[in-house]
Design a protein around this motif. Structure first.
Motif, PDB file in Angstrom:
ATOM      1  N   ILE A  89      13.439  10.029 -15.581  1.00  0.00           N
ATOM      2  CA  ILE A  89      12.245  10.701 -15.051  1.00  0.00           C
ATOM      3  C   ILE A  89      11.748   9.959 -13.823  1.00  0.00           C
ATOM      4  CG2 ILE A  89       9.807  11.262 -15.509  1.00  0.00           C
ATOM      5  CD1 ILE A  89      10.682  11.589 -18.518  1.00  0.00           C
ATOM      6  N   TRP A  90      11.628   8.638 -13.924  1.00  0.00           N
ATOM      7  CA  TRP A  90      11.080   7.840 -12.824  1.00  0.00           C
ATOM      8  C   TRP A  90      11.960   7.921 -11.580  1.00  0.00           C
ATOM      9  CZ3 TRP A  90      12.225   3.839  -9.575  1.00  0.00           C
ATOM     10  CH2 TRP A  90      11.143   3.308  -8.864  1.00  0.00           C
ATOM     11  N   ARG A  91      13.270   7.790 -11.772  1.00  0.00           N
ATOM     12  CA  ARG A  91      14.178   7.831 -10.612  1.00  0.00           C
ATOM     13  C   ARG A  91      14.109   9.164  -9.883  1.00  0.00           C
ATOM     14  NH1 ARG A  91      18.149   5.353 -13.868  1.00  0.00           N
ATOM     15  NH2 ARG A  91      19.096   7.382 -14.202  1.00  0.00           N
ATOM     16  N   ASN A  92      14.060  10.256 -10.646  1.00  0.00           N
ATOM     17  CA  ASN A  92      14.128  11.592 -10.049  1.00  0.00           C
ATOM     18  C   ASN A  92      12.798  12.092  -9.496  1.00  0.00           C
ATOM     19  OD1 ASN A  92      16.858  11.709 -10.663  1.00  0.00           O
ATOM     20  ND2 ASN A  92      16.503  12.735 -12.622  1.00  0.00           N
ATOM     21  N   MET A  93      11.697  11.526  -9.961  1.00  0.00           N
ATOM     22  CA  MET A  93      10.376  12.017  -9.560  1.00  0.00           C
ATOM     23  C   MET A  93      10.058  11.611  -8.118  1.00  0.00           C
ATOM     24  SD  MET A  93       7.731  13.755 -10.656  1.00  0.00           S
ATOM     25  CE  MET A  93       8.067  13.773 -12.410  1.00  0.00           C
ATOM     26  N   PRO A  94       9.549  12.542  -7.302  1.00  0.00           N
ATOM     27  CA  PRO A  94       9.054  12.135  -5.984  1.00  0.00           C
ATOM     28  C   PRO A  94       7.897  11.152  -6.162  1.00  0.00           C
ATOM     29  CG  PRO A  94       9.273  14.520  -6.092  1.00  0.00           C
ATOM     30  CD  PRO A  94       9.464  13.990  -7.489  1.00  0.00           C
ATOM     31  N   LYS A  95       7.939  10.089  -5.372  1.00  0.00           N
ATOM     32  CA  LYS A  95       6.916   9.054  -5.466  1.00  0.00           C
ATOM     33  C   LYS A  95       6.295   8.858  -4.085  1.00  0.00           C
ATOM     34  CE  LYS A  95      10.271   6.785  -7.479  1.00  0.00           C
ATOM     35  NZ  LYS A  95      10.984   7.930  -8.002  1.00  0.00           N
ATOM     36  N   TYR A  96       4.960   8.695  -4.073  1.00  0.00           N
ATOM     37  CA  TYR A  96       4.214   8.445  -2.855  1.00  0.00           C
ATOM     38  C   TYR A  96       3.508   7.112  -3.048  1.00  0.00           C
ATOM     39  CZ  TYR A  96       5.234  13.344  -2.346  1.00  0.00           C
ATOM     40  OH  TYR A  96       5.900  14.542  -2.263  1.00  0.00           O
ATOM     41  N   VAL A  97       3.882   6.126  -2.240  1.00  0.00           N
ATOM     42  CA  VAL A  97       3.330   4.782  -2.371  1.00  0.00           C
ATOM     43  C   VAL A  97       2.368   4.537  -1.209  1.00  0.00           C
ATOM     44  CG1 VAL A  97       3.847   2.326  -2.479  1.00  0.00           C
ATOM     45  CG2 VAL A  97       5.414   3.972  -3.492  1.00  0.00           C
ATOM     46  N   TYR A  98       1.127   4.255  -1.555  1.00  0.00           N
ATOM     47  CA  TYR A  98       0.099   3.979  -0.556  1.00  0.00           C
ATOM     48  C   TYR A  98       0.088   2.487  -0.277  1.00  0.00           C
ATOM     49  CZ  TYR A  98      -1.418   8.753  -0.992  1.00  0.00           C
ATOM     50  OH  TYR A  98      -1.452  10.133  -0.971  1.00  0.00           O
ATOM     51  N   SER A  99       0.509   2.119   0.946  1.00  0.00           N
ATOM     52  CA  SER A  99       0.590   0.713   1.305  1.00  0.00           C
ATOM     53  C   SER A  99       0.561   0.562   2.821  1.00  0.00           C
ATOM     54  CB  SER A  99       1.889   0.099   0.766  1.00  0.00           C
ATOM     55  OG  SER A  99       2.072  -1.201   1.256  1.00  0.00           O
ATOM     56  N   ARG A 100      -0.155  -0.439   3.273  1.00  0.00           N
ATOM     57  CA  ARG A 100      -0.156  -0.750   4.704  1.00  0.00           C
ATOM     58  C   ARG A 100       0.883  -1.801   5.050  1.00  0.00           C
ATOM     59  NH1 ARG A 100      -6.290  -0.638   4.199  1.00  0.00           N
ATOM     60  NH2 ARG A 100      -6.773   1.514   4.734  1.00  0.00           N
ATOM     61  N   THR A 101       1.490  -2.426   4.017  1.00  0.00           N
ATOM     62  CA  THR A 101       2.451  -3.501   4.278  1.00  0.00           C
ATOM     63  C   THR A 101       3.892  -3.127   3.939  1.00  0.00           C
ATOM     64  OG1 THR A 101       2.038  -4.463   2.086  1.00  0.00           O
ATOM     65  CG2 THR A 101       0.719  -5.299   3.934  1.00  0.00           C
ATOM     66  N   LEU A 102       4.101  -2.263   2.982  1.00  0.00           N
ATOM     67  CA  LEU A 102       5.453  -1.880   2.585  1.00  0.00           C
ATOM     68  C   LEU A 102       6.099  -1.078   3.709  1.00  0.00           C
ATOM     69  CD1 LEU A 102       7.336  -2.031   0.072  1.00  0.00           C
ATOM     70  CD2 LEU A 102       6.464   0.211  -0.560  1.00  0.00           C
ATOM     71  N   GLN A 103       7.261  -1.489   4.139  1.00  0.00           N
ATOM     72  CA  GLN A 103       7.928  -0.813   5.255  1.00  0.00           C
ATOM     73  C   GLN A 103       8.765   0.369   4.792  1.00  0.00           C
ATOM     74  OE1 GLN A 103       7.199  -1.470   8.469  1.00  0.00           O
ATOM     75  NE2 GLN A 103       5.693  -2.773   7.467  1.00  0.00           N
ATOM     76  N   ARG A 104       9.440   0.206   3.661  1.00  0.00           N
ATOM     77  CA  ARG A 104      10.269   1.290   3.129  1.00  0.00           C
ATOM     78  C   ARG A 104      10.483   1.058   1.643  1.00  0.00           C
ATOM     79  NH1 ARG A 104      15.194  -0.279   1.987  1.00  0.00           N
ATOM     80  NH2 ARG A 104      16.177   1.763   2.052  1.00  0.00           N
ATOM     81  N   SER A 105      10.947   2.092   0.979  1.00  0.00           N
ATOM     82  CA  SER A 105      11.233   1.971  -0.442  1.00  0.00           C
ATOM     83  C   SER A 105      12.307   2.981  -0.819  1.00  0.00           C
ATOM     84  CB  SER A 105       9.971   2.216  -1.269  1.00  0.00           C
ATOM     85  OG  SER A 105      10.228   1.958  -2.621  1.00  0.00           O
TER      86      SER A 105
END
Length: 192
Positions: free
Chosen positions: A79-95
């Motif tokens: 479930i976690w891998r397949n779910m679209p995820k939106y990460v709110y961060s000013r420091t994270l460059q990519r995920s």
């Protein structure tokens, strides 16, 4: 339109994590984990801050590859891998893992996300939820109250000057003593 649902476990005294960020007091047995999987699998995306996302990304991408992680743990990894995820961060460059990095909580962007087709959006993390709540962007609260008092830690609801009225929509008690409380935001106090 999709809803933003603040989806979180907390102790009976209102904390989402104990001192030193501990969550070893969570009482998640197979019955509760299956129920959580069912609810989260129906979502259209996860909205997390960087800290929550990195904690999840450290474990869930490969959790189902461990032979000891059968049943609901393996189910949630998929479930976690397949779910679209939106990460709110000013420091994270990519995920990785189907993740979009978002710099700021912008109401118009959140509303555009809510207008997209699909399931509701599960919001996790007290800090990000406080930002969403301050902008009146949370539609529902699904709180999983664990039968434990931990005394101190990070509160689910940080202090605020904002008053939010809620209406109880459902409850469910699990065999391990955890209680699910679902509330929806309303414009004025419920009568009764």
């Amino acid at each position: 339109m999709r809803k933003v649902i603040y989806f979180m476990s907390m102790s009976l005294d209102g904390y989402i994590e104990g001192p030193d960020k501990g969550i070893d007091w969570h009482q998640v047995d197979d019955d509760l984990h299956h129920a959580l999987n069912e609810r989260l699998a129906a979502m259209g995306g996860f909205l997390h801050g960087r800290v929550v996302h990195e904690l999840m990304a450290d474990f869930w991408p490969t959790a189902d590859q461990d032979p000891a992680a059968a049943g609901p743990t393996a189910e949630f990894a998929v479930i976690w891998r397949n779910m679209p995820k939106y990460v709110y961060s000013r420091t994270l460059q990519r995920s990785d893992w189907n993740t979009t990095v978002v710099r700021d909580v912008v109401p118009e962007e959140v509303l555009a996300l809510k207008e997209q087709p699909g399931g509701d959006l599960a919001l996790g993390g007290a800090g990000l939820a406080a930002s969403f709540a301050a902008l009146d962007l949370i539609d529902e609260y699904w709180v999983y109250v664990h039968p434990v008092l931990i005394g101190r830690g990070k509160p689910m609801f940080p202090p605020t000057d904002t008053r939010t009225f809620l209406r109880l929509t459902s409850t469910e008690a699990f065999g391990n003593g955890v209680v699910e409380l679902r509330y929806e935001r309303v414009e004025k106090p419920p009568e009764g």
